[in-house]
Write a protein that holds these residues in place. Structure first.
Motif: not given
Length: 675
Positions: A244-247, A60-65, A233-241, A73-78
Motif C-alpha cells: 500500500k501507499i501511505t501519505k 525480500l520484504p521492502m518498504v520504500d520512502i 515488521i508487519n510485512q515480515i510477520m504477515n508476508p501476504k499483506l 512494494v509498500s511506500s511512504l510518500r510526502i
C-alpha cells in the motif's frame, strides 16, 4: 540511500559501482527486510533501471520512502497537497498575500508534484492565476537557480513598473532554491521579507543557515522512518499483506523569511505576561517573599524535587544579602543544566526559564536599585551559562572535537603497519578511542576487482574461546556468514563497509554503531583501505579474480593474429591489453582512462588493439566479459542480474542480448547445454 545521504569520502567515478555492490547482501538470510530510498539513485540511473534493480530484491520484504512506484512494494510518500495548503494558509490568512509565485525545478518529480499542488491551492484559496506566476530552473545547480532568479527580478522588481504588479511572496519547492534566491534578491537590493516573502520546502540545512532563516515544510523524517519500520515488521510477520501507499502529513516551520518570527520567541513574550501576575506587596516580609518565590519557582521548574526548589529559594536569598564571588544561584543553575544536558537539552527553553525567574526576582526588590543591579548581574551570568552549555552540547553532538585528534593518530598508526597482525592490533587500539564499540573484519586472500570469498580474521569485542578457535573463518558466500560472530541477546546496529581502494577490493567489515555521525565509519574505512592496499602490494597479493580465465578461452576469442598475443607493439602488447581489460572487467569500457594509463592517444590505442587482437578495444572487452560470464554461469551461484552487475552491464536484459549476440544462445540456454 545514495544521493540522499552520500557520506563517502571517495567521490570518484565508481561511486555507484561501490554502492551497488552492497546489493549482494540484500537477501535472506542476511537480512529479513529492507527500508530503502530507491529514488535517491535518480542522479545515476533512469527510473526504469532503479525499479528493475529494486524489483530484483523480491521476495525480500521492502518498504520504500522515496517517490518511485516499485511493483509489490509498500511506500511512504510526502503529502505535497497538504504541504502546499499549509503554506498558502499561512501566507494568505496570516499575511494577506494574494500575489504568490512558484519557483521550482523542471525535471524533478517531487518538484513537478509540488507545482501541481500549487495550482490546486490557487483554486482552493480563490487566487487569480494571472497574479501568481510560475518559474522553473533547469536544475538545482546554483547557476541555473541564479539565472531563473534574474528572470524573476527582471519581470517583477523593475523600478519603472507599478508596484501593484510586483509579486508579494515566492513559494519555492526546495530550501536549496530558497536560500540561493534570498541571497540573490538581497544582492540586488530586494529585501526579504520586507519587499517579498520567501518560503522553502524540505527543512534542509541550507534553509537554517541562510542569512534570513527560511519558513519551510518539515518532511517529518523521524515519523517516516518510524512508520517504515512498523510497516516492514508487519510485512515480515504477515508476508501476504498487500502493498500500500501511505501519505505522510507534514508540518509548517515558521521562520523569518515569510515576515514572522519563530514561535518560541512569540510564545516567550505571551507566557511571561500571563504566568507571573504582580501579586507581591512592596512591603512584604521575607517570609512572604520566600513563599511568593517558591510559588514562582514551582511554576518555572515543575520537574525539580521539593528539596531542590527550596534550595533555590535559599540560594537566591543568600545572594540578595551576600555578594559572593560565585553566586549560589549560579551554582544551583549549573546543576540544573547538568541534568538537562543530552538529547533533551533546549537552550531556548532554558533561557526562557531565566527570563521568568527574572520577573519573579525583580518583584522582591521593586524600590532598591542596587539590589536590582545585583540581580541583573546574576541573571546575566545565568544566560551566559546557558549559552556556554549549548556550545558544549553542539560540540558533543559532533562527537567531540577531540575525535579528530584520535583519527589523526589512527591514520599515522595505520600508515606504519607492516603486517596483518599489526593491522589488527591498531584496530583494537583505536576503535574504542573513536567511539566504535566493535568490528567484524572479513578479508580476501588477494586484492581483486570483485568481492570474492573472504576470511573472517578479526571480531571485536573478542569472541568466547570456543568461537575464537574458528578464526580465520572462510566465507565462500555471504549467506553462510555465521551469526555466532555477532553479539547475542543485544541490539546490534551496524554499518556495512565495502573495503576498496579505487577499483580494488579487499573484503568487507561490519562496524558496530554508537554515534550517528556516518562520516566517522567511512573515515575508518578509508584509513583501513589505504593500509590494506599497501600491505597487499608489499606481500604481492594482487591476483585479480577475473584472471582465473584460462589461457585457452582467452586465445580462442581472437579471430586473427593470435600469434601476436605476446608480441610487442610499442608500449602495448596484446597480453598487456588483455590483462588490463580483465582487471577492469566489472566496469564499462573507458577509453579516456585507458589512454591515460597507457600513455597514448585514443586513435593509436584503437589502432594497436585492432592490429594485435583483430578487435576494437570495446569489442575485445565485450568478448572477455562474455567468457567470464560463461564461467559464472557454469558455477551456478549467481542470478543473471548479479552477473550483469558484476560485469558492468547496464541491466540483465542488455546482458542477455549481448550474450546471445556473441554466442547465438541466451545465457540460460547456453548454461543448460554446457553443464
Amino acid at each position: 540511500m545514495c544521493e540522499a545521504v552520500k557520506y563517502s569520502l571517495f567521490d570518484d567515478m565508481n561511486f555507484l559501482a561501490h554502492f551497488q555492490k552492497k546489493f549482494r547482501f540484500m537477501k535472506a538470510p542476511l537480512v529479513d527486510g529492507v527500508i530503502t530510498w530507491a529514488s535517491s539513485l535518480a542522479p545515476y540511473l533512469s527510473n526504469e533501471q532503479i525499479i528493475e534493480k529494486f524489483s530484483a530484491l523480491s521476495p525480500l520484504p521492502m518498504v520504500d520512502i522515496g517517490y518511485l512506484d516499485i511493483p509489490g512494494v509498500s511506500s511512504l510518500r510526502i503529502d505535497n497537497s497538504l504541504s502546499m495548503e499549509l503554506i498558502f494558509e499561512h501566507l494568505v490568512k496570516v499575511h494577506g498575500y494574494k500575489k504568490i509565485a512558484f519557483f521550482g525545478c523542471e525535471f524533478s518529480r517531487p518538484h513537478t508534484e509540488r507545482l501541481e499542488s500549487f495550482r490546486q491551492a490557487l483554486e482552493k484559496f480563490s487566487l487569480k492565476a494571472d497574479d501568481c506566476k510560475i518559474f522553473t530552473a533547469h536544475s538545482l545547480s546554483e547557476s541555473d537557480i541564479v539565472r531563473t532568479t534574474e528572470e524573476i527580478i527582471r519581470q517583477n522588481f523593475n523600478q519603472n513598473e507599478k508596484s501593484d504588479k510586483k509579486i508579494e511572496a515566492i513559494i519555492t519547492s526546495s530550501d536549496i532554491i530558497a536560500s540561493i534566491l534570498i541571497k540573490e534578491l538581497q544582492k540586488n537590493g530586494i529585501s526579504v521579507p520586507e519587499d517579498v516573502a520567501v518560503t522553502g520546502f524540505n527543512n534542509q540545512y541550507q534553509g537554517i543557515t541562510c542569512e534570513i532563516p527560511v519558513t519551510t515544510i518539515d518532511l517529518e523524517y523521524f515519523r517516516r522512518g518510524y512508520m517504515a519500520v512498523e510497516l516492514l515488521i508487519n510485512q515480515i510477520m504477515n508476508p501476504k499483506l498487500a502493498p500500500k501507499i501511505t501519505k505522510i502529513p507534514t508540518s509548517l516551520v515558521v521562520r523569518e523569511s515569510c515576515g514572522c518570527f519563530e514561535g518560541e520567541i512569540l510564545r516567550c513574550s505571551t507566557s511571561s505576561k500571563s504566568s507571573l501576575p504582580n501579586s507581591l506587596s512592596p512591603n512584604a516580609s521575607e517570609e512572604e517573599g520566600r513563599e511568593f518565590l517558591f510559588t514562582r519557582i514551582n511554576q518555572i521548574f515543575p520537574k525539580e524535587s521539593h528539596e531542590r526548589k527550596m534550595s533555590l529559594v535559599d540560594a537566591i536569598f543568600t545572594d540578595l544579602y551576600e555578594k559572593l564571588e560565585i553566586p549560589r544561584t549560579l551554582q544551583w543553575f549549573r546543576k540544573f543544566l547538568g541534568g538537562e544536558r543530552g538529547r533533551h537539552f533546549n537552550e531556548t527553553d532554558c533561557q526562557h526559564k531565566v527570563t521568568l525567574l527574572r520577573f519573579a526576582l525583580l518583584k522582591l526588590c521593586p524600590n532598591d536599585e542596587n539590589q536590582k543591579a545585583h540581580i541583573e548581574n546574576i541573571l546575566s551570568q545565568l544566560r551566559v551559562l546557558c549559552s556556554v552549555t549549548s556550545d558544549y552540547e553542539r560540540i558533543a553532538q559532533r562527537d567531540s572535537s577531540y575525535i579528530f585528534n584520535n583519527i589523526t593518530q589512527a591514520a599515522m598508526d595505520f600508515a606504519s603497519v607492516s603486517s596483518g597482525l599489526e593491522m589488527q592490533t591498531s584496530l583494537r587500539t583505536h576503535l574504542s578511542d573513536l567511539g566504535i564499540p566493535g568490528i567484524i573484519l572479513s578479508l580476501s586472500d588477494n586484492m581483486t576487482s570483485d568481492l570474492e570469498e573472504s576470511r573472517v580474521c578479526l571480531v571485536l569485542p573478542d569472541l568466547p574461546e570456543n568461537e575464537k578457535e574458528k578464526l580465520p573463518y572462510k566465507v565462500t558466500s555471504e549467506e553462510l556468514f555465521p551469526k555466532a560472530f555477532f553479539p547475542k541477546n543485544t541490539r546490534y546496529s551496524l554499518v556495512l563497509e565495502i573495503l576498496h581502494y579505487s577499483d580494488r577490493y579487499f573484503g568487507f567489515a561490519f562496524l558496530q554503531m554508537k554515534t550517528r555521525n556516518m562520516a566517522l565509519y567511512d573515515s575508518v574505512r578509508v584509513l583501513l583501505c589505504h593500509a590494506l592496499y599497501n600491505l597487499y602490494i608489499k606481500e604481492g597479493r594482487t591476483q585479480e579474480r577475473a584472471k582465473i580465465l584460462e589461457r585457452k578461452p582467452i586465445q580462442g576469442i581472437f579471430e586473427k593474429q593470435s600469434e601476436n598475443l605476446l608480441s610487442q607493439g610499442g608500449k602495448l602488447t596484446a597480453q598487456k591489453l588483455t590483462a588490463y581489460l580483465l582487471e577492469h572487467i566489472s566496469e564499462k569500457t573507458d577509453l579516456d582512462k585507458m589512454t591515460k594509463d597507457f600513455g597514448m592517444n585514443k586513435t593509436k590505442l584503437i589502432r594497436q588493439s585492432k592490429n594485435l587482437t583483430g578487435y576494437t578495444v570495446q569489442a575485445l572487452h565485450e568478448k572477455l566479459k562474455i567468457e567470464q560470464a560463461k564461467t559464472m554461469l557454469l558455477e551456478g551461484h549467481l542470478t543473471l542480474s548479479e552477473i550483469a552487475e558484476r560485469l558492468g552491464f547496464q541491466n540483465g536484459n542488455y546482458f542477455s542480448n549481448v550474450f546471445k549476440k556473441n554466442t547465438g544462445k541466451s545465457p540460460r540456454t547456453w548454461a543448460k547445454s554446457n553443464i
